[in-house]
Design a protein around this motif. Sequence first.
Motif: not given
Ligand SMILES: Cc1ncc(COP(=O)(O)O)c(C=O)c1O
Length: 445
Positions: A101-103, A106, A135-137, A208, A213, A242, A244-245, A271
Amino acid sequence: MNEHVLYADVARQRTTIVRGEGVYVYDEQGNRYLDAIGGVGVVNVGHGVKEIVDAIASQALTLAFSYASLVDNKPRQSLAAKLNSWVPRGMGQSKTLFCSGGAEANEAALKLAYQYHWERGHPTKRKVVGRWQSYHGNTTGALSMSGRTAWRRMHDSLLLEFPHIPPPYCYRCPWGLSRPQCGLLCAEELRRVICQEGAENIAGFIAEPIIGTSMSAVVPPVEYYPAIRKICDEFDILFIADEVMSGIGRTGLKWGIDHWRVIPDIITTAKGIAGGYASLGATILAEKVWRTIADGTQKPMHSTTFGGNPLSCAAGLAVLQYIEEHDLVLRAAEMGDKLSAKLHEALDDLPWVGDIRGRGLFIGIEIVADKKNKTPFPKEWDVTHRVEDIAFQNGLLILGGVSGPVDDAVGDHFELLPPYTIEDQHLDFIVSTIRQSLETALSGI
Ligand SMILES: Cc1ncc(COP(=O)(O)O)c(C=O)c1O
């Protein structure tokens, strides 16, 4: 609701969703909701796509799990090669470390950025600069890089002391300036913080490319990332995008950062990479980063049990192939343009719609009490969640922003992140339901 699940809000009743098909999800009573947030920026090819389910089922029968730190597997090899064909050419030949996953992606970026400097004899370069309202997790390292104060506050004493700079948020410029007279202070702030902390202590800068979010699809100005890239190069600092989104085509190009034609040193993504069909994240290293490790200790000091497992990688591969075969990145751009135009057409006359922003199918709307002065509604009115709840009752999922865009404290906003397979008639339903939800929530208050 179930008494043994620890919910995000213990007291709040939640609807149980039992089925998804295309752009819709269904609850236990058979009520249908248009999933205009693609789960949460995850579901990009739609729910219940048979080709993808078949690919996953076939992989599950062939080999569901093997430990990727010990033995290799074909889906991981193919997915890493596919990602190499997706990343900007300027990254050289990329190598990818997979996770869930995203966190996690990162966390890996943080540790590998540190290792890059360590291998080159610079062990003090360990801090990663982040941005406020980012937000990075939610793991400790990722949250330390994040600037979402609402989620940091309780655990502040557990976090790493990483610096943050203000976001590139022209709608409410932190300095009260406007372009081009502003001198791009939001990027210059990176230089100031590096000088203040000492470049010998900074490993990287994480952002990001389009802010998610915390601020709902804020798009930095055109000069921003080129300026950031230059500062990173000047001080020997890695630039971590990042994605992720914003990655995997959501913004109408493969990566959010592609809108600026800037080359990152590390891309993290999650994601949309497996479209919601599996938990999957990826940390993609540019050639200069992995070669430094390969020429040094040869051992990237990070791994997880599930990272690179064949089942998740097969899901990722099937989703990326589906996106390519159906030209869905281009579709995200086209449908995103249409949705933005329709939103402007339907909402611009409302007194509460302050800003409609974003790229592709990554769209944000900021709600204000007074359009001229951009005054936010009082926090206790909880306008974001009122609008979100009314839209839900009307069969539409929208994503209420987590914290306020004004100083990360007050203000209201929400995001739209529909599947790329969305069609014209869905767009009409989205805009009319949003208008109706805003009117119901805000008329007469
Ligand atoms: C830009 C960004 N990075 C990291 C994350 C964290 O991802 P995860 O919830 O899969 O750990 C999110 C989650 O919303 C995100 O939007």
